[in-house]
Design a protein around this motif. Structure first.
Motif, PDB file in Angstrom:
ATOM      1  N   THR A   1      35.736  35.880  45.422  1.00 37.48           N
ATOM      2  CA  THR A   1      35.547  36.659  46.696  1.00 37.48           C
ATOM      3  C   THR A   1      34.675  37.934  46.398  1.00 37.48           C
ATOM      4  N   VAL A   2      35.359  38.382  45.247  1.00 40.63           N
ATOM      5  CA  VAL A   2      34.622  39.746  44.631  1.00 40.63           C
ATOM      6  C   VAL A   2      32.835  39.604  44.463  1.00 40.63           C
ATOM      7  N   LEU A   3      32.629  38.480  43.955  1.00 40.64           N
ATOM      8  CA  LEU A   3      31.311  37.884  43.577  1.00 40.64           C
ATOM      9  C   LEU A   3      30.467  37.790  44.856  1.00 40.64           C
ATOM     10  N   ALA A   4      31.149  36.785  45.632  1.00 39.84           N
ATOM     11  CA  ALA A   4      30.592  36.628  46.890  1.00 39.84           C
ATOM     12  C   ALA A   4      30.200  37.643  47.770  1.00 39.84           C
ATOM     13  N   ASP A   5      31.160  38.673  47.988  1.00 35.59           N
ATOM     14  CA  ASP A   5      31.125  39.930  48.366  1.00 35.59           C
ATOM     15  C   ASP A   5      29.897  40.605  47.672  1.00 35.59           C
ATOM     16  N   ALA A   6      29.910  40.682  46.391  1.00 35.77           N
ATOM     17  CA  ALA A   6      28.859  41.598  45.988  1.00 35.77           C
ATOM     18  C   ALA A   6      27.201  41.008  46.230  1.00 35.77           C
ATOM     19  N   PHE A   7      27.171  39.568  46.082  1.00 37.63           N
ATOM     20  CA  PHE A   7      25.959  38.887  46.343  1.00 37.63           C
ATOM     21  C   PHE A   7      25.467  39.209  47.874  1.00 37.63           C
ATOM     22  N   GLY A   8      26.528  39.093  48.724  1.00 37.78           N
ATOM     23  CA  GLY A   8      26.254  39.389  50.099  1.00 37.78           C
ATOM     24  C   GLY A   8      26.021  40.800  50.471  1.00 37.78           C
ATOM     25  N   ARG A   9      26.038  41.645  49.525  1.00 39.54           N
ATOM     26  CA  ARG A   9      25.606  43.293  49.886  1.00 39.54           C
ATOM     27  C   ARG A   9      24.121  43.126  49.630  1.00 39.54           C
ATOM     28  N   ILE A  10      23.925  42.353  48.644  1.00 42.98           N
ATOM     29  CA  ILE A  10      22.255  42.147  48.235  1.00 42.98           C
ATOM     30  C   ILE A  10      21.501  41.937  49.362  1.00 42.98           C
ATOM     31  N   VAL A  38      26.110  31.899  46.371  1.00 41.12           N
ATOM     32  CA  VAL A  38      27.627  31.999  46.969  1.00 41.12           C
ATOM     33  C   VAL A  38      28.450  30.679  46.699  1.00 41.12           C
ATOM     34  N   ALA A  39      27.882  29.318  47.149  1.00 35.99           N
ATOM     35  CA  ALA A  39      28.469  28.074  46.797  1.00 35.99           C
ATOM     36  C   ALA A  39      28.721  27.964  45.465  1.00 35.99           C
ATOM     37  N   TYR A  40      27.914  28.368  44.370  1.00 39.86           N
ATOM     38  CA  TYR A  40      28.146  28.224  42.886  1.00 39.86           C
ATOM     39  C   TYR A  40      29.420  29.410  42.607  1.00 39.86           C
ATOM     40  N   VAL A  41      29.437  30.558  42.934  1.00 35.28           N
ATOM     41  CA  VAL A  41      30.309  31.414  42.531  1.00 35.28           C
ATOM     42  C   VAL A  41      31.747  31.146  43.225  1.00 35.28           C
ATOM     43  N   GLU A  42      31.749  30.741  44.536  1.00 37.43           N
ATOM     44  CA  GLU A  42      32.826  30.285  45.176  1.00 37.43           C
ATOM     45  C   GLU A  42      33.655  28.951  44.435  1.00 37.43           C
ATOM     46  N   SER A  43      32.727  28.336  43.558  1.00 31.16           N
ATOM     47  CA  SER A  43      33.297  27.019  42.919  1.00 31.16           C
ATOM     48  C   SER A  43      33.898  27.309  41.731  1.00 31.16           C
ATOM     49  N   SER A  50      36.406  28.856  38.400  1.00 25.65           N
ATOM     50  CA  SER A  50      37.549  29.410  38.236  1.00 25.65           C
ATOM     51  C   SER A  50      37.484  30.595  37.490  1.00 25.65           C
ATOM     52  N   ALA A  51      38.571  31.498  37.721  1.00 25.87           N
ATOM     53  CA  ALA A  51      38.765  32.668  36.560  1.00 25.87           C
ATOM     54  C   ALA A  51      38.411  32.320  35.190  1.00 25.87           C
ATOM     55  N   ALA A  52      38.977  31.364  34.576  1.00 26.11           N
ATOM     56  CA  ALA A  52      38.624  31.000  33.189  1.00 26.11           C
ATOM     57  C   ALA A  52      37.251  30.917  32.823  1.00 26.11           C
ATOM     58  N   GLU A  53      36.352  30.357  33.947  1.00 25.03           N
ATOM     59  CA  GLU A  53      34.882  30.080  33.518  1.00 25.03           C
ATOM     60  C   GLU A  53      34.210  31.295  33.306  1.00 25.03           C
ATOM     61  N   LEU A  54      34.750  32.452  33.849  1.00 19.09           N
ATOM     62  CA  LEU A  54      33.976  33.583  33.720  1.00 19.09           C
ATOM     63  C   LEU A  54      33.915  33.903  32.295  1.00 19.09           C
ATOM     64  N   ASP A  55      34.829  33.624  31.648  1.00 14.28           N
ATOM     65  CA  ASP A  55      34.764  33.941  30.000  1.00 14.28           C
ATOM     66  C   ASP A  55      33.846  32.917  29.145  1.00 14.28           C
ATOM     67  N   ARG A  56      33.320  31.877  30.000  1.00 11.93           N
ATOM     68  CA  ARG A  56      32.353  31.168  29.091  1.00 11.93           C
ATOM     69  C   ARG A  56      31.109  31.773  28.685  1.00 11.93           C
ATOM     70  N   VAL A  57      30.996  31.647  27.339  1.00 13.41           N
ATOM     71  CA  VAL A  57      29.547  32.008  26.841  1.00 13.41           C
ATOM     72  C   VAL A  57      28.412  31.386  27.430  1.00 13.41           C
ATOM     73  N   VAL A  58      27.647  32.347  27.809  1.00 12.74           N
ATOM     74  CA  VAL A  58      26.261  31.509  28.383  1.00 12.74           C
ATOM     75  C   VAL A  58      25.066  32.017  27.425  1.00 12.74           C
ATOM     76  N   VAL A  61      29.585  38.378  32.863  1.00 16.79           N
ATOM     77  CA  VAL A  61      28.825  39.499  32.530  1.00 16.79           C
ATOM     78  C   VAL A  61      27.462  39.219  33.036  1.00 16.79           C
ATOM     79  N   ARG A  62      26.751  37.774  33.014  1.00 16.46           N
ATOM     80  CA  ARG A  62      25.646  37.567  33.463  1.00 16.46           C
ATOM     81  C   ARG A  62      25.578  37.640  35.053  1.00 16.46           C
ATOM     82  N   LEU A  63      26.584  37.448  35.509  1.00 16.61           N
ATOM     83  CA  LEU A  63      26.880  37.374  37.211  1.00 16.61           C
ATOM     84  C   LEU A  63      26.608  38.689  37.378  1.00 16.61           C
ATOM     85  N   VAL A  64      27.445  39.652  36.877  1.00 20.83           N
ATOM     86  CA  VAL A  64      27.380  41.223  37.266  1.00 20.83           C
ATOM     87  C   VAL A  64      26.056  41.736  36.809  1.00 20.83           C
ATOM     88  N   SER A  65      25.371  41.313  35.648  1.00 19.93           N
ATOM     89  CA  SER A  65      24.169  41.719  35.480  1.00 19.93           C
ATOM     90  C   SER A  65      23.202  41.471  36.423  1.00 19.93           C
TER      91      SER A  65
END
Length: 169
Positions: free
Chosen positions: A5-14, A115-120, A122-130, A142-146
């Motif tokens: 929800t936080v990530l979708a909101d951030a991208f929604g603001r853009i 938004v479809a991607y970030v809503e899919s 899990s919290a654990a996936e955010l720690d995956r090294v990309v 970190v990449r998404l926040v960047s």
């Protein structure tokens, strides 16, 4: 509120900013340059959308909206398919002369995919090294926040250029 929800909101603001910038903009304001080296509103919106498309599709392991959905052909730019605007010179910036409608529609298509991607996720996936080319390695979170940070900066720049045009154009 959860991470998706936080990530979708951030991208929604853009997306909201992109719409505010492009709504009722004079066509010649899109290519206005405060000086010969400055970025235009059209280039800034195209670039921020290309970065989002490139980076999110990269971490999602999916095709870019740019090529998969025919946006590259609609824009008809003289750049390689992989171009996202990074490192482009003043002459290349001037090549982006798209209409507000085309820029908005491309951004909306990328936004929907993002938004479809970030809503899919899990919290654990955010720690995956990309990206392990950095120290410390870059995680998905970190990449998404960047991307959010970069896009918001460029949207702010586009709003500023539009404001300059309105005062001096």
């Amino acid at each position: 509120m959860n991470h998706a929800t936080v990530l979708a909101d951030a991208f929604g603001r853009i997306r909201e900013l992109v719409h505010e910038i492009l709504d009722d903009i004079a066509p010649h304001a899109l290519t206005f340059r405060p000086d010969s080296e400055a970025n235009t509103v059209a280039w800034l919106i195209w670039h921020l959308t290309r970065v989002q498309d490139d980076h999110v599709s990269g971490v999602a392991g999916s095709d870019q909206v740019w090529t998969a959905d025919g946006w590259e052909a609609r824009f008809g730019l003289p750049f390689e398919s992989s171009a996202i605007g990074y490192g482009q010179n003043a002459e290349e910036v001037a090549e982006v002369t798209a209409s507000a409608e085309l820029l908005r529609d491309y951004h909306d298509a990328v936004h929907a995919r993002t938004v479809a991607y970030v809503e899919s996720l899990s919290a654990a996936e955010l720690d995956r090294v990309v990206d392990d080319n950095w120290d410390p390695p870059v995680t998905l979170g970190v990449r998404l926040v960047s991307v959010v940070s970069d896009d918001l900066q460029h949207a702010g720049q586009a709003a500023y250029v539009r404001g300059m045009f309105q005062r001096h154009g």
